[in-house]
Structure formats: structure tokens, C-alpha cells
Design an enzyme around this catalytic site. Sequence first.
Site, PDB file in Angstrom:
ATOM      1  N   SER A 144       0.811  -1.228   0.000  1.00 22.53           N
ATOM      2  CA  SER A 144       0.000   0.000   0.000  1.00 22.53           C
ATOM      3  C   SER A 144       0.843   1.277   0.000  1.00 22.53           C
ATOM      4  CB  SER A 144      -0.904   0.030   1.239  1.00 22.53           C
ATOM      5  OG  SER A 144      -1.709  -1.115   1.292  1.00 22.53           O
ATOM      6  N   CYS A 164     -11.182  -8.558  21.211  1.00 24.54           N
ATOM      7  CA  CYS A 164     -12.580  -8.110  21.076  1.00 24.54           C
ATOM      8  C   CYS A 164     -13.588  -8.989  21.829  1.00 24.54           C
ATOM      9  CB  CYS A 164     -12.951  -8.019  19.595  1.00 24.54           C
ATOM     10  SG  CYS A 164     -12.430  -9.438  18.628  1.00 24.54           S
ATOM     11  N   GLN A 215     -19.046 -15.253  17.056  1.00 23.48           N
ATOM     12  CA  GLN A 215     -18.264 -14.093  16.653  1.00 23.48           C
ATOM     13  C   GLN A 215     -18.401 -13.765  15.162  1.00 23.48           C
ATOM     14  OE1 GLN A 215     -14.846 -15.299  19.869  1.00 23.48           O
ATOM     15  NE2 GLN A 215     -14.237 -13.849  18.285  1.00 23.48           N
ATOM     16  N   SER A 259     -15.938  -9.965  10.734  1.00 18.74           N
ATOM     17  CA  SER A 259     -14.992  -8.841  10.700  1.00 18.74           C
ATOM     18  C   SER A 259     -13.897  -9.010  11.751  1.00 18.74           C
ATOM     19  CB  SER A 259     -15.714  -7.502  10.897  1.00 18.74           C
ATOM     20  OG  SER A 259     -16.358  -7.479  12.147  1.00 18.74           O
ATOM     21  N   GLY A 260     -14.138  -9.858  12.736  1.00 17.33           N
ATOM     22  CA  GLY A 260     -13.125 -10.121  13.750  1.00 17.33           C
ATOM     23  C   GLY A 260     -11.896 -10.805  13.187  1.00 17.33           C
ATOM     24  N   LYS A 303      -6.875 -16.361  24.808  1.00 19.65           N
ATOM     25  CA  LYS A 303      -6.845 -14.917  25.075  1.00 19.65           C
ATOM     26  C   LYS A 303      -7.946 -14.543  26.060  1.00 19.65           C
ATOM     27  CE  LYS A 303      -5.158 -13.697  20.475  1.00 19.65           C
ATOM     28  NZ  LYS A 303      -5.584 -13.223  19.160  1.00 19.65           N
ATOM     29  N   HIS A 330     -20.012  -9.306  18.362  1.00 21.67           N
ATOM     30  CA  HIS A 330     -19.798 -10.621  18.974  1.00 21.67           C
ATOM     31  C   HIS A 330     -20.854 -10.835  20.077  1.00 21.67           C
ATOM     32  CE1 HIS A 330     -16.245 -10.819  16.669  1.00 21.67           C
ATOM     33  NE2 HIS A 330     -15.321 -10.676  17.598  1.00 21.67           N
ATOM     34  N   THR A 354     -15.336  -4.342  16.149  1.00 14.27           N
ATOM     35  CA  THR A 354     -14.270  -3.458  15.629  1.00 14.27           C
ATOM     36  C   THR A 354     -14.354  -2.051  16.233  1.00 14.27           C
ATOM     37  OG1 THR A 354     -15.574  -2.931  13.640  1.00 14.27           O
ATOM     38  CG2 THR A 354     -13.916  -4.687  13.449  1.00 14.27           C
TER      39      THR A 354
HETATM   40  P1  NAP Z   1      -6.456  -6.644   8.708  1.00 15.52           P
HETATM   41  O1  NAP Z   1      -7.808  -6.249   8.237  1.00 15.52           O
HETATM   42  O2  NAP Z   1      -5.810  -7.814   8.107  1.00 15.52           O
HETATM   43  O3  NAP Z   1      -5.472  -5.363   8.563  1.00 15.52           O
HETATM   44  C1  NAP Z   1      -4.076  -5.461   8.773  1.00 15.52           C
HETATM   45  C2  NAP Z   1      -3.408  -4.104   8.538  1.00 15.52           C
HETATM   46  O4  NAP Z   1      -1.996  -4.248   8.769  1.00 15.52           O
HETATM   47  C3  NAP Z   1      -3.559  -3.574   7.111  1.00 15.52           C
HETATM   48  O5  NAP Z   1      -3.532  -2.162   7.138  1.00 15.52           O
HETATM   49  C4  NAP Z   1      -2.280  -4.089   6.437  1.00 15.52           C
HETATM   50  O6  NAP Z   1      -1.854  -3.280   5.315  1.00 15.52           O
HETATM   51  C5  NAP Z   1      -1.261  -3.908   7.556  1.00 15.52           C
HETATM   52  N1  NAP Z   1      -0.126  -4.797   7.386  1.00 15.52           N
HETATM   53  C6  NAP Z   1      -0.129  -6.126   7.097  1.00 15.52           C
HETATM   54  N2  NAP Z   1       1.143  -6.577   6.986  1.00 15.52           N
HETATM   55  C7  NAP Z   1       1.945  -5.524   7.217  1.00 15.52           C
HETATM   56  C8  NAP Z   1       3.368  -5.352   7.243  1.00 15.52           C
HETATM   57  N3  NAP Z   1       4.225  -6.374   6.999  1.00 15.52           N
HETATM   58  N4  NAP Z   1       3.868  -4.120   7.514  1.00 15.52           N
HETATM   59  C9  NAP Z   1       3.039  -3.075   7.722  1.00 15.52           C
HETATM   60  N5  NAP Z   1       1.678  -3.169   7.715  1.00 15.52           N
HETATM   61  C10 NAP Z   1       1.154  -4.384   7.471  1.00 15.52           C
HETATM   62  O7  NAP Z   1      -6.458  -6.934  10.288  1.00 15.52           O
HETATM   63  P2  NAP Z   1      -7.435  -6.314  11.446  1.00 15.52           P
HETATM   64  O8  NAP Z   1      -8.604  -7.175  11.660  1.00 15.52           O
HETATM   65  O9  NAP Z   1      -7.606  -4.872  11.177  1.00 15.52           O
HETATM   66  O10 NAP Z   1      -6.551  -6.544  12.745  1.00 15.52           O
HETATM   67  C11 NAP Z   1      -5.452  -5.721  13.084  1.00 15.52           C
HETATM   68  C12 NAP Z   1      -4.972  -6.050  14.486  1.00 15.52           C
HETATM   69  O11 NAP Z   1      -6.026  -5.775  15.421  1.00 15.52           O
HETATM   70  C13 NAP Z   1      -4.611  -7.527  14.672  1.00 15.52           C
HETATM   71  O12 NAP Z   1      -3.507  -7.635  15.527  1.00 15.52           O
HETATM   72  C14 NAP Z   1      -5.851  -8.123  15.307  1.00 15.52           C
HETATM   73  O13 NAP Z   1      -5.560  -9.260  16.099  1.00 15.52           O
HETATM   74  C15 NAP Z   1      -6.323  -6.953  16.192  1.00 15.52           C
HETATM   75  N6  NAP Z   1      -7.750  -6.956  16.493  1.00 15.52           N
HETATM   76  C16 NAP Z   1      -8.696  -7.104  15.516  1.00 15.52           C
HETATM   77  C17 NAP Z   1     -10.056  -7.075  15.857  1.00 15.52           C
HETATM   78  C18 NAP Z   1     -11.162  -7.223  14.848  1.00 15.52           C
HETATM   79  O14 NAP Z   1     -12.344  -7.277  15.258  1.00 15.52           O
HETATM   80  N7  NAP Z   1     -10.881  -7.274  13.536  1.00 15.52           N
HETATM   81  C19 NAP Z   1     -10.423  -6.888  17.183  1.00 15.52           C
HETATM   82  C20 NAP Z   1      -9.448  -6.716  18.142  1.00 15.52           C
HETATM   83  C21 NAP Z   1      -8.119  -6.744  17.788  1.00 15.52           C
HETATM   84  P3  NAP Z   1      -2.224  -3.660   3.779  1.00 15.52           P
HETATM   85  O15 NAP Z   1      -3.641  -3.219   3.552  1.00 15.52           O
HETATM   86  O16 NAP Z   1      -1.243  -2.858   3.015  1.00 15.52           O
HETATM   87  O17 NAP Z   1      -2.039  -5.143   3.658  1.00 15.52           O
END
Ligand code: NAP
Length: 346
Positions: A39, A150, A176, A179-180, A205, A242, A325
Site C-alpha cells: 500500500s 474483542c 463471533q 470482521s473479527g 486470550k 460478537h 471493531t
Molecule cells: P487486517 O484487516 O488484516 O489489517 C491489517 C493491517 O496491517 C492492514 O492495514 C495491512 O496493510 C497492515 N499490514 C499487514 N502486513 C503488514 C506489514 N508487513 N507491515 C506493515 N503493515 C502491514 O487486520 P485487522 O482485523 O484490522 O486486525 C489488526 C490487528 O487488530 C490484529 O492484531 C488483530 O488481532 C487486532 N484486532 C482485531 C479485531 C477485529 O475485530 N478485527 C479486534 C481486536 C483486535 P495492507 O492493507 O497494506 O495489507
Amino acid sequence: MTVQVGILGATGAVGQRFVQLLDGHPIFELACVTASDDSVGRTYRNAAEWRLSSEIPAFVADRVVRETDPAAVPDDVDLIFSSLPSDIAADVEPAFLEEGYVMSSNSSNDRMAPDIPLTIPEINPSHLGLIEVQREQRGWDGALVKNPNCSTITMVPTLAALDEFGLESVNVSTLQAVSGAGYSGVAAMEIMDNAIPHIGNEERKMETEARKLLGDFDGAELELHDADVAASCNRIPTIDGHLENVFTGLASNPEPAAVRDAMRNFESADLHSSPEQLIKVFGEGRPDRPQPRLDRSYADGMGVVAGGVEETTDGIQYNCLAHNTLRGAAGASLLNAELLVEEGWV
Ligand code: NAP
């Protein structure tokens, strides 16, 4: 007071929620967005698969996505939100902390480290005191605060409300939303017309983070709550929210009405993004609520909704729900950041 902030992983499912929540925020001004090398150099409009509303917010649409590296962040940024995949965050976050940034992170790496606050402002704000321990032990100029997973954050406010009745054990089963699992987490062919009875690491967790959040901090060390927590996590084909079925073992025998009152009256925090009433509770006669589609937007997605409170032989059972989220991720980090500002850490 205005604080310049950056978002690491701004194009993902959680990163996009950060962007949405920062639009018009009274304290935080978005100075930069970062993502993966795929990106970097593209406009945010072009890099993010924006699906949260028909229009991508104008204030961010033409920003150029930067490299996820402290050297790529503008000098006037003081606070960093992290929504990187945990394995990437484990490598990247220390570099920002060594450079003196204060970081509010979603990623699961280090959540259970004894010197890192795992915080929900309405539950355990005093745990921020661990920042002093962390700075001393790690030699960081910055500060790292994590919010829980979450599914953990969905049930812990209700458990905190039940603690006055002598919380001894928790058995929880979750339903769940997809989107999680992040933007590319679950294939439609896998989840439609289906349910998946396991989510990698999610159970552990919930079992550990809940005890840390409810634990006692004496100013130097944190003692985990001694309740036994067992979790079973299931993925279902809802988009957001969730839902959890919780069975608690309690030392005393409260009436369901007393439990509903304890949840309803559980105090919220006095921060910009905290809901006025943290836990909304459906009364007797509504065992069919909460439901994801109907209740995930309670308090703009920042509240918790409970219902179906009934007595069991050992304690109390109920259902609870939160937006994964918002309250479960970006909103949780945002609230922690508001607390960090309020308490003078930023
Ligand atoms: P996601 O949709 O897969 O987004 C990941 C993000 O990280 C994207 O912006 C991606 O960029 C970037 N990324 C991936 N590889 C990278 C790298 N090597 N260097 C720099 N940036 C990188 O994941 P998500 O659901 O948003 O989750 C993000 C974090 O929040 C995770 O640790 C997850 O466990 C935690 N979390 C998520 C939720 C939930 O409900 N989704 C809830 C609580 C916690 P690109 O677009 O360029 O690939």
C-alpha cells in the site's frame, strides 16, 4: 489541546474504524497513515477497500500511505495507534517505543506481559501505572498500552459488575462476527451457511486477558483475578458484533434483578468516547436480546448490551454483546488514548 496521531495498519478492518472514529475527534488529529509495502505510496482511497459507508472520509481519502517505520512518521506526531497483525506488531512496535512514541495498540503481542497495561478505562484505569514499571524495565522513553481482544472486552464489563457477588468462575461460549478475522480473514465459501467451532488462540486470550483486566495492581505488580475462566469460541456469518453466552459461578446467590441493576449501574468513564451508560440490560421477558444486528450499534458501538439474566445452580447466566471493531478494537484503543491524555501521559 490537539494531539497529532498516526495509525499503523490504517487500511485494515480495525484501521478503517480508527479513521472513522478520528473524523472530527476533538483531541486527536490524524497526521499519517501507514500499511504494508503493498500500500505504501498509494493514496488511502486507492489502498483501502473501504466498505464502512458509501463515501470514504474526505479528510483521509487523498493521504499517501506511508511506510510502517518511525522514520516515515512526521516529527510532530506524539501518539500512535497500532492495528497491525500481531506478528508484524511484535517487530515494529518496540522501534516506535524506543523513539519515544506513546502507543495505544490493538495487537495481541505482549498483552499478558507483566509490565504492559492491558486497559479498559471503565474497568482498570489504575493499571496505567505499569507504564512507570515498563519504562524502568525496558528503557523506553515512550509508553505502550494494549486493549484486550474483542471477545474479552465484550464480557469483562459484565464480569466487573458481577465481581461484587464473589466471582469464582466463568464459562463462556461466543458467536463471533467475520470482521473479527480482519479484511481477508474468512472466505465467504467457508463461512456462509456454516459455523466454525474454533478460533485460533481466541479461547486462551479470553481466559487469560479477563483475569489480568480484573486483577489488582498495587503500584508495582499486578495480581491476576483468581476466577477460573473457560472459553469456547465460534465464528458465525454475521458481519459485526460478537454475542456471548456466559455462565458464572458466584460465592453469593444474587437475584437476577440485583444482577441486572449491578450491570446497569456500573459506572462509565468521563472520557469523550465513553458511553453514558456502559452496559445496557434487557429485562425479564426479553431472553431473545441482545442480537448482533439490533444491538451492536448501542452507544455508537461503544457500549455493551446484556440480557437473558437468569439464576443457575452455581450463579448467574446471561448473554452479552459488543461491536467487535468499535468497542472491541479501534474504539477501545481510542478510549485508552483519551485516558492517556487525561492522565497526562501524552
Ligand atoms: P487486517 O484487516 O488484516 O489489517 C491489517 C493491517 O496491517 C492492514 O492495514 C495491512 O496493510 C497492515 N499490514 C499487514 N502486513 C503488514 C506489514 N508487513 N507491515 C506493515 N503493515 C502491514 O487486520 P485487522 O482485523 O484490522 O486486525 C489488526 C490487528 O487488530 C490484529 O492484531 C488483530 O488481532 C487486532 N484486532 C482485531 C479485531 C477485529 O475485530 N478485527 C479486534 C481486536 C483486535 P495492507 O492493507 O497494506 O495489507
